[in-house]
Design a protein around this motif. Structure first.
Motif, PDB file in Angstrom:
ATOM      1  N   LYS A  29       0.827  -1.209   0.000  1.00 32.20           N
ATOM      2  CA  LYS A  29       0.000   0.000   0.000  1.00 32.20           C
ATOM      3  C   LYS A  29       0.859   1.256   0.000  1.00 32.20           C
ATOM      4  N   ASP A  30       1.967   1.227   0.754  1.00 34.36           N
ATOM      5  CA  ASP A  30       2.849   2.395   0.803  1.00 34.36           C
ATOM      6  C   ASP A  30       3.436   2.689  -0.581  1.00 34.36           C
ATOM      7  N   LEU A  31       3.935   1.672  -1.268  1.00 34.57           N
ATOM      8  CA  LEU A  31       4.528   1.873  -2.586  1.00 34.57           C
ATOM      9  C   LEU A  31       3.468   2.201  -3.638  1.00 34.57           C
ATOM     10  N   ARG A  32       2.286   1.633  -3.486  1.00 32.31           N
ATOM     11  CA  ARG A  32       1.225   1.941  -4.446  1.00 32.31           C
ATOM     12  C   ARG A  32       0.815   3.416  -4.341  1.00 32.31           C
ATOM     13  N   ASN A  33       0.677   3.898  -3.113  1.00 32.46           N
ATOM     14  CA  ASN A  33       0.345   5.319  -2.931  1.00 32.46           C
ATOM     15  C   ASN A  33       1.451   6.212  -3.495  1.00 32.46           C
ATOM     16  N   TYR A  34       2.687   5.796  -3.329  1.00 29.33           N
ATOM     17  CA  TYR A  34       3.807   6.548  -3.902  1.00 29.33           C
ATOM     18  C   TYR A  34       3.730   6.547  -5.431  1.00 29.33           C
ATOM     19  N   ASN A  35       3.453   5.365  -6.008  1.00 24.60           N
ATOM     20  CA  ASN A  35       3.390   5.249  -7.469  1.00 24.60           C
ATOM     21  C   ASN A  35       2.277   6.087  -8.080  1.00 24.60           C
ATOM     22  N   LEU A  36       1.170   6.226  -7.366  1.00 26.55           N
ATOM     23  CA  LEU A  36       0.029   6.968  -7.912  1.00 26.55           C
ATOM     24  C   LEU A  36       0.361   8.438  -8.164  1.00 26.55           C
ATOM     25  N   GLN A  37       1.366   8.963  -7.484  1.00 25.64           N
ATOM     26  CA  GLN A  37       1.780  10.351  -7.707  1.00 25.64           C
ATOM     27  C   GLN A  37       2.379  10.545  -9.102  1.00 25.64           C
ATOM     28  N   PHE A  38       2.852   9.447  -9.698  1.00 20.91           N
ATOM     29  CA  PHE A  38       3.551   9.526 -10.985  1.00 20.91           C
ATOM     30  C   PHE A  38       2.883   8.641 -12.042  1.00 20.91           C
ATOM     31  N   SER A  39       1.591   8.380 -11.853  1.00 23.08           N
ATOM     32  CA  SER A  39       0.905   7.417 -12.722  1.00 23.08           C
ATOM     33  C   SER A  39       0.782   7.889 -14.172  1.00 23.08           C
ATOM     34  N   GLU A  40       0.849   9.204 -14.388  1.00 21.78           N
ATOM     35  CA  GLU A  40       0.732   9.708 -15.765  1.00 21.78           C
ATOM     36  C   GLU A  40       1.942   9.289 -16.602  1.00 21.78           C
ATOM     37  N   LYS A  41       3.099   9.336 -16.003  1.00 24.83           N
ATOM     38  CA  LYS A  41       4.316   8.945 -16.712  1.00 24.83           C
ATOM     39  C   LYS A  41       4.627   7.467 -16.539  1.00 24.83           C
ATOM     40  N   TYR A  42       4.311   6.930 -15.362  1.00 23.06           N
ATOM     41  CA  TYR A  42       4.566   5.520 -15.058  1.00 23.06           C
ATOM     42  C   TYR A  42       3.237   4.873 -14.650  1.00 23.06           C
ATOM     43  N   PRO A  43       2.489   4.330 -15.613  1.00 24.23           N
ATOM     44  CA  PRO A  43       1.179   3.737 -15.292  1.00 24.23           C
ATOM     45  C   PRO A  43       1.293   2.660 -14.213  1.00 24.23           C
TER      46      PRO A  43
END
Length: 334
Positions: free
Chosen positions: A152-166
Motif C-alpha cells: 500500500k505504501d509503494l502503491r500510494n507513492y506510485n500513484l503520484q507519478f501514474s501519468e508517466k509511469y502507469p
C-alpha cells in the motif's frame, strides 16, 4: 525477456523461486531451468517472475521473485518454503536501482552498565525510503514489515507519478470450493435425536500454498429429547426438550493433502453461536407449557477427515467432536 514461448508447470511461488519446468509443446519432454540460467519468466495470466541477485554467507546466487506491483517502483515478493515472512525487492524504474528488503532481526546490545537488551534492526525502512527518490515523498513513515503495508505504501507513492509511469497491480489467483456435510452421533440415548449440518467455503491461495487454506461458513445443530422418563422424576420445574444452535464461522484454517485419491485434512475455526432452547414447564409431573430462551456464545470448531476424489469433486468423511459427543459426518465438496 525474450521470444521463447511454451508451457511452464504452475507451482507455488516458493517452488518457482528456484527453478521452473518448461516444455516447448505439450508433447515435448520437460526441461528444468534455474535462476542462474534465466532472466525471468511469466504466465499468460500476468503472473511475472524476475531474477534477483542475493548474497548469503558471502556467496552470490540468484532467485526468482514475483512482481505484484508495477509503476515508478516495481515491487517483487520472494516467498520461501517454511518461512512465514517473505523478502521483497523494490526496483525504482526511473533510475534502474533495486533494494532487497529483509524482515527485521533482533540484536542483543550490552550497555555501559552491563545490562543487555534487544534492539530490532529495521534496515528495510532505510532502504524503502531511499528507493523513493522524488521530493514529493518527504514524509517518512514507519511502515510495519508486512506485505499489505509495504504494498500500500509503494502503491500510494506510485500513484503520484501514474501519468508517466502507469500503475498496475497483480491479482493473485485463488481456488474457491464449497463443502456441505451432514452428521449424526453414532449412538443416541433412548428418546434423543441429534443431527448436524454444516456449509463451508474453502479458499485456497494456490500461489502461496496447495496445503493450507482459509475457511468460513456456518453449522446448524439440532437436539431433541422426547423421553418421558426424564420428566417422571421431576415434580415441578423445567425440563429441556429441544436445543437448536446456529454457529457462524467467519475465520478458520485448514490443512489438507493435495495428492492422491484419498486426501486427509483437518481444520479449526473460531466463531459465534446462537442457541434457541425450548423447555417444558412441569407442574406435579404434568407438562403445563413451554418456555423458550435465546443465548449467544463463542464457539470453536474442529474437525478431521478424508476427502475421496470423485472426478473434479470430492466425497467427505469427517469426524467433529462436540461438548457432549462426537458427530460422524458425510459430505460433498465441489
Amino acid at each position: 525477456m525474450d521470444t521463447i514461448k511454451g508451457f511452464i508447470k504452475e507451482e507455488t511461488d516458493a517452488q518457482l523461486a528456484k527453478r521452473i519446468s518448461f516444455k516447448k509443446n505439450l508433447e515435448a519432454s520437460a526441461k528444468q531451468y534455474t535462476a542462474n540460467e534465466l532472466l525471468g519468466f511469466g504466465f499468460d495470466s500476468g503472473r511475472i517472475f524476475k531474477r534477483h541477485r542475493i548474497y548469503a554467507a558471502g556467496n552470490e546466487r540468484y532467485i526468482f521473485a514475483k512482481r505484484i506491483l508495477k509503476g515508478k517502483t516495481d515491487l517483487f515478493v520472494w516467498r520461501k518454503k517454511g518461512k512465514a515472512k517473505p523478502d521483497f525487492f523494490v526496483t525504482n524504474t526511473q533510475i534502474n536501482k533495486t533494494v532487497h528488503l529483509n524482515a527485521p532481526s533482533k540484536k542483543v546490545i550490552t550497555s555501559e552498565e552491563g545490562k543487555k537488551y534487544s534492539v530490532k534492526n529495521k534496515q528495510y525502512l532505510e532502504l524503502l525510503n531511499q528507493i523513493k527518490t522524488d521530493l514529493k515523498d518527504q514524509e517518512q513513515k514507519e511502515i510495519r514489515y508486512n506485505e499489505n503495508k509495504i504494498y500500500k505504501d509503494l502503491r500510494n507513492y506510485n500513484l503520484q507519478f501514474s501519468e508517466k509511469y502507469p500503475v498496475s497491480d497483480y491479482e493473485e489467483s485463488q481456488v474457491n470450493s464449497y463443502e456441505v456435510t451432514f452428521g449424526m452421533m453414532p449412538k443416541d440415548l433412548a428418546g434423543e435425536t441429534h443431527f448436524r449440518v454444516a456449509v463451508y467455503r474453502d479458499k485456497l491461495r494456490v500461489e502461496r500454498s496447495t496445503n493450507w487454506s482459509y475457511i468460513r461458513g456456518f453449522s446448524y445443530r439440532y437436539w431433541e429429547n422426547d423421553n418421558e422418563k426424564n420428566r417422571e422424576r421431576l415434580s415441578t420445574g423445567t425440563s429441556s426438550y429441544r436445543w437448536q444452535s446456529l454457529s457462524l464461522i467467519p475465520i478458520g484454517i485448514k490443512y489438507q493433502s493435495n495428492k492422491g485419491i484419498f486426501r486427509p485434512y483437518s481444520y479449526v475455526g473460531l466463531g459465534v453461536g446462537f442457541l434457541l432452547r425450548t423447555d417444558h414447564v412441569v407442574e406435579n409431573y404434568e407438562i403445563t407449557g413451554v418456555t423458550k430462551s435465546f443465548y449467544p456464545f463463542p464457539t470453536i470448531h474442529v474437525g478431521a477427515g478424508i476427502k475421496a476424489k470423485l472426478g473434479k469433486d470430492f466425497l467427505l468423511f469427517e469426524v467433529t467432536p462436540s461438548f457432549d459427543g462426537v458427530f460422524l459426518n458425510v459430505g460433498y465438496s465441489f
